[in-house]
Scaffold this active site. Structure first.
Site, mmCIF file in Angstrom:
data_model
loop_
_atom_site.group_PDB
_atom_site.id
_atom_site.type_symbol
_atom_site.label_atom_id
_atom_site.label_comp_id
_atom_site.label_asym_id
_atom_site.label_seq_id
_atom_site.Cartn_x
_atom_site.Cartn_y
_atom_site.Cartn_z
ATOM 1 N N ILE A 26 0.929 -1.095 0.027
ATOM 2 C CA ILE A 26 0.026 0.040 0.119
ATOM 3 C C ILE A 26 0.900 1.371 -0.010
ATOM 4 O O ILE A 26 1.785 1.269 0.860
ATOM 5 C CB ILE A 26 -0.964 -0.029 0.973
ATOM 6 C CG1 ILE A 26 -1.831 1.271 1.209
ATOM 7 C CG2 ILE A 26 -0.217 0.088 2.326
ATOM 8 C CD1 ILE A 26 -3.141 1.111 2.118
ATOM 9 N N ALA A 27 0.716 1.996 -0.708
ATOM 10 C CA ALA A 27 1.476 3.452 -0.833
ATOM 11 C C ALA A 27 0.459 4.584 -1.401
ATOM 12 O O ALA A 27 -0.411 4.403 -2.257
ATOM 13 C CB ALA A 27 2.715 3.394 -1.842
ATOM 14 N N GLU A 82 2.927 -7.351 7.100
ATOM 15 C CA GLU A 82 4.206 -7.168 7.704
ATOM 16 C C GLU A 82 4.540 -5.597 7.537
ATOM 17 O O GLU A 82 3.915 -4.940 6.574
ATOM 18 C CB GLU A 82 5.261 -7.966 7.147
ATOM 19 C CG GLU A 82 5.283 -9.216 7.519
ATOM 20 C CD GLU A 82 4.637 -10.359 6.752
ATOM 21 O OE1 GLU A 82 4.338 -9.927 5.638
ATOM 22 O OE2 GLU A 82 4.354 -11.548 7.181
ATOM 23 N N ASN A 140 8.147 2.246 10.900
ATOM 24 C CA ASN A 140 7.072 2.726 10.143
ATOM 25 C C ASN A 140 6.008 3.244 10.798
ATOM 26 O O ASN A 140 4.732 2.691 10.838
ATOM 27 C CB ASN A 140 6.706 1.873 8.954
ATOM 28 C CG ASN A 140 5.754 2.656 7.698
ATOM 29 O OD1 ASN A 140 5.489 3.544 8.218
ATOM 30 N ND2 ASN A 140 5.820 2.060 6.835
ATOM 31 N N TYR A 157 -3.025 0.994 10.097
ATOM 32 C CA TYR A 157 -3.660 -0.210 10.512
ATOM 33 C C TYR A 157 -3.944 -0.408 11.771
ATOM 34 O O TYR A 157 -5.046 -1.114 12.095
ATOM 35 C CB TYR A 157 -2.429 -1.342 10.297
ATOM 36 C CG TYR A 157 -1.630 -1.290 9.272
ATOM 37 C CD1 TYR A 157 -2.337 -1.284 7.838
ATOM 38 C CD2 TYR A 157 -0.139 -1.436 8.810
ATOM 39 C CE1 TYR A 157 -1.519 -1.147 6.644
ATOM 40 C CE2 TYR A 157 0.316 -1.506 7.614
ATOM 41 C CZ TYR A 157 -0.398 -1.314 6.536
ATOM 42 O OH TYR A 157 0.329 -1.264 5.225
#
Ligand SMILES: CC(C)(COP(=O)(O)OP(=O)(O)OC[C@H]1O[C@@H](n2cnc3c(N)ncnc32)[C@H](O)[C@@H]1OP(=O)(O)O)[C@@H](O)C(=O)NCCC(=O)NCCS
Length: 152
Positions: A72-73, A106, A111, A118
Protein backbone atom coordinates in the site's frame (compact mmCIF):
# COMPACT_ATOMS: atom_id res chain seq x y z
CA UNK A 1 -13.69 18.56 -2.68
CA UNK A 2 -11.55 16.91 -5.37
CA UNK A 3 -13.32 14.05 -7.19
CA UNK A 4 -12.05 10.69 -5.96
CA UNK A 5 -12.54 7.25 -7.40
CA UNK A 6 -11.48 3.89 -5.99
CA UNK A 7 -11.32 1.31 -8.77
CA UNK A 8 -9.52 -1.91 -9.75
CA UNK A 9 -5.95 -1.50 -11.03
CA UNK A 10 -5.41 -2.27 -14.70
CA UNK A 11 -2.29 -2.97 -16.76
CA UNK A 12 -2.35 0.61 -18.04
CA UNK A 13 -1.88 1.88 -14.46
CA UNK A 14 1.39 0.03 -13.91
CA UNK A 15 3.80 2.73 -15.12
CA UNK A 16 2.29 5.28 -12.73
CA UNK A 17 2.03 2.76 -9.88
CA UNK A 18 5.66 1.71 -10.38
CA UNK A 19 6.75 5.38 -10.34
CA UNK A 20 5.06 5.94 -6.96
CA UNK A 21 6.53 2.65 -5.77
CA UNK A 22 10.10 3.66 -6.73
CA UNK A 23 9.69 7.06 -5.05
CA UNK A 24 8.38 5.38 -1.89
CA UNK A 25 10.31 2.22 -1.07
CA UNK A 26 14.02 1.43 -0.76
CA UNK A 27 13.34 -2.01 -2.27
CA UNK A 28 10.55 -1.27 -4.76
CA UNK A 29 8.47 -3.89 -6.54
CA UNK A 30 9.46 -4.27 -10.18
CA UNK A 31 7.03 -3.68 -13.04
CA UNK A 32 7.07 -7.46 -13.63
CA UNK A 33 6.00 -8.09 -10.05
CA UNK A 34 3.02 -5.76 -10.45
CA UNK A 35 2.10 -7.45 -13.72
CA UNK A 36 2.36 -10.90 -12.20
CA UNK A 37 0.14 -9.84 -9.33
CA UNK A 38 -2.43 -8.44 -11.76
CA UNK A 39 -2.60 -11.83 -13.47
CA UNK A 40 -3.36 -13.72 -10.25
CA UNK A 41 -7.05 -14.56 -9.95
CA UNK A 42 -6.96 -14.37 -6.13
CA UNK A 43 -5.42 -10.92 -6.02
CA UNK A 44 -7.13 -7.65 -5.13
CA UNK A 45 -5.49 -4.58 -6.66
CA UNK A 46 -7.10 -1.18 -6.11
CA UNK A 47 -6.12 2.35 -7.02
CA UNK A 48 -7.36 5.73 -5.86
CA UNK A 49 -7.63 8.44 -8.49
CA UNK A 50 -7.95 12.10 -7.53
CA UNK A 51 -9.07 14.36 -10.35
CA UNK A 52 -8.08 11.62 -12.76
CA UNK A 53 -4.55 11.22 -11.39
CA UNK A 54 -3.54 7.98 -9.67
CA UNK A 55 -2.67 8.93 -6.08
CA UNK A 56 -2.33 5.59 -4.30
CA UNK A 57 -2.76 1.85 -4.51
CA UNK A 58 -3.34 -1.25 -2.43
CA UNK A 59 -2.50 -4.86 -3.26
CA UNK A 60 -3.71 -7.87 -1.33
CA UNK A 61 -3.89 -11.57 -2.04
CA UNK A 62 -5.41 -14.69 -0.60
CA UNK A 63 -3.04 -17.29 0.87
CA UNK A 64 -4.79 -20.46 2.02
CA UNK A 65 -7.44 -19.06 4.41
CA UNK A 66 -5.94 -15.64 5.09
CA UNK A 67 -5.93 -12.30 3.29
CA UNK A 68 -2.52 -10.68 3.11
CA UNK A 69 -2.10 -6.95 2.46
CA UNK A 70 1.09 -6.99 0.42
CA UNK A 71 1.55 -3.39 -0.64
CA UNK A 72 0.00 0.00 0.00
CA UNK A 73 1.38 3.42 -0.88
CA UNK A 74 0.14 6.95 -1.37
CA UNK A 75 1.91 9.60 -3.45
CA UNK A 76 3.52 12.15 -1.12
CA UNK A 77 1.33 15.20 -1.96
CA UNK A 78 -1.80 13.20 -1.12
CA UNK A 79 -0.71 11.72 2.19
CA UNK A 80 -2.71 12.30 5.37
CA UNK A 81 -5.82 12.90 3.28
CA UNK A 82 -7.38 9.47 3.95
CA UNK A 83 -6.44 7.99 0.57
CA UNK A 84 -5.04 4.85 2.23
CA UNK A 85 -8.07 4.68 4.50
CA UNK A 86 -10.43 4.72 1.53
CA UNK A 87 -8.40 2.00 -0.19
CA UNK A 88 -8.53 -0.17 2.93
CA UNK A 89 -12.29 0.43 3.34
CA UNK A 90 -12.83 -0.66 -0.28
CA UNK A 91 -10.65 -3.74 0.30
CA UNK A 92 -12.66 -4.69 3.38
CA UNK A 93 -15.90 -4.24 1.44
CA UNK A 94 -14.61 -6.68 -1.21
CA UNK A 95 -13.40 -9.28 1.30
CA UNK A 96 -16.15 -9.08 3.93
CA UNK A 97 -18.23 -11.93 2.48
CA UNK A 98 -15.28 -14.30 2.14
CA UNK A 99 -14.80 -17.14 4.58
CA UNK A 100 -11.17 -16.28 5.25
CA UNK A 101 -10.06 -16.33 8.87
CA UNK A 102 -8.58 -12.85 8.91
CA UNK A 103 -6.16 -10.32 7.46
CA UNK A 104 -2.43 -10.06 8.01
CA UNK A 105 0.52 -7.93 6.92
CA UNK A 106 4.11 -7.08 7.73
CA UNK A 107 5.32 -3.54 8.38
CA UNK A 108 8.71 -2.08 9.29
CA UNK A 109 9.04 -1.55 13.04
CA UNK A 110 10.03 2.08 12.33
CA UNK A 111 7.00 2.81 10.10
CA UNK A 112 4.85 4.62 12.64
CA UNK A 113 2.53 6.12 10.00
CA UNK A 114 1.59 2.72 8.59
CA UNK A 115 1.35 1.06 12.01
CA UNK A 116 -1.04 3.82 13.15
CA UNK A 117 -3.05 3.43 9.94
CA UNK A 118 -3.43 -0.32 10.44
CA UNK A 119 -4.23 0.10 14.15
CA UNK A 120 -6.99 2.53 13.23
CA UNK A 121 -8.58 -0.34 11.26
CA UNK A 122 -8.33 -2.82 14.12
CA UNK A 123 -5.07 -4.56 13.21
CA UNK A 124 -3.17 -5.79 16.26
CA UNK A 125 0.60 -6.39 16.45
CA UNK A 126 1.18 -10.07 17.16
CA UNK A 127 4.91 -10.57 16.77
CA UNK A 128 8.10 -9.69 14.96
CA UNK A 129 9.84 -11.22 11.94
CA UNK A 130 13.54 -10.51 12.63
CA UNK A 131 15.60 -9.00 9.77
CA UNK A 132 12.64 -9.29 7.39
CA UNK A 133 13.69 -6.47 5.01
CA UNK A 134 16.56 -7.42 2.72
CA UNK A 135 18.14 -3.97 2.29
CA UNK A 136 18.86 -3.01 5.89
CA UNK A 137 17.69 -6.12 7.77
CA UNK A 138 15.07 -4.13 9.70
CA UNK A 139 12.57 -6.23 11.65
CA UNK A 140 8.93 -6.43 10.57
CA UNK A 141 5.97 -6.20 12.90
CA UNK A 142 3.37 -8.85 12.04
CA UNK A 143 -0.16 -7.50 12.34
CA UNK A 144 -3.48 -9.35 12.26
CA UNK A 145 -7.13 -8.43 12.15
CA UNK A 146 -10.13 -10.67 12.88
CA UNK A 147 -7.91 -13.67 13.47
CA UNK A 148 -9.32 -16.38 15.73
CA UNK A 149 -6.66 -19.07 15.37
CA UNK A 150 -3.07 -19.49 16.48
CA UNK A 151 -0.75 -16.68 15.48
CA UNK A 152 1.87 -17.65 12.90
C1 LIG B 1 1.31 4.71 5.35
C2 LIG B 1 0.57 5.44 4.22
C3 LIG B 1 0.10 4.42 3.19
C4 LIG B 1 -0.66 6.15 4.83
O1 LIG B 1 -1.42 6.73 3.77
P1 LIG B 1 -2.33 8.01 4.00
O2 LIG B 1 -3.27 8.10 2.86
O3 LIG B 1 -1.46 9.19 4.27
O4 LIG B 1 -3.10 7.61 5.35
P2 LIG B 1 -4.51 8.17 5.84
O5 LIG B 1 -4.60 9.64 5.51
O6 LIG B 1 -5.59 7.30 5.33
O7 LIG B 1 -4.34 8.01 7.42
C5 LIG B 1 -5.28 7.29 8.20
C6 LIG B 1 -4.77 7.24 9.64
O8 LIG B 1 -3.50 6.59 9.71
C7 LIG B 1 -2.67 7.25 10.68
N1 LIG B 1 -1.55 7.94 10.00
C8 LIG B 1 -1.36 8.10 8.67
N2 LIG B 1 -0.20 8.74 8.44
C9 LIG B 1 0.33 9.00 9.66
C10 LIG B 1 1.52 9.65 10.09
N3 LIG B 1 2.39 10.17 9.20
N4 LIG B 1 1.77 9.73 11.41
C11 LIG B 1 0.91 9.20 12.32
N5 LIG B 1 -0.26 8.58 11.97
C12 LIG B 1 -0.52 8.49 10.66
C13 LIG B 1 -3.57 8.27 11.36
O9 LIG B 1 -4.24 7.61 12.41
C14 LIG B 1 -4.54 8.61 10.24
O10 LIG B 1 -5.76 9.14 10.67
P3 LIG B 1 -5.92 10.75 10.87
O11 LIG B 1 -5.24 11.43 9.74
O12 LIG B 1 -7.41 10.96 10.89
O13 LIG B 1 -5.24 11.05 12.18
C15 LIG B 1 1.47 6.54 3.56
O14 LIG B 1 2.09 7.31 4.60
C16 LIG B 1 2.54 5.96 2.66
O15 LIG B 1 2.33 5.79 1.46
N6 LIG B 1 3.71 5.68 3.25
C17 LIG B 1 4.82 5.08 2.48
C18 LIG B 1 4.48 3.65 2.08
C19 LIG B 1 4.27 2.75 3.27
O16 LIG B 1 4.87 2.92 4.33
N7 LIG B 1 3.38 1.77 3.08
C20 LIG B 1 3.08 0.79 4.11
C21 LIG B 1 4.01 -0.35 4.00
S1 LIG B 1 3.61 -1.61 5.20
Amino acid sequence: MAARVIRPMTFSDIDRVAAIERATFTVPWSTDLFMGQLRRSTSILLVCEIEGVLAGYLIADSFVDVWHIMNIAVDVPHRRDHVASELIEAYFAITEQSEHRGHTLEVRVSNEAAIELYRSFGFIASGVRPKYYPDDKEDAVIMWKDWEGEFA
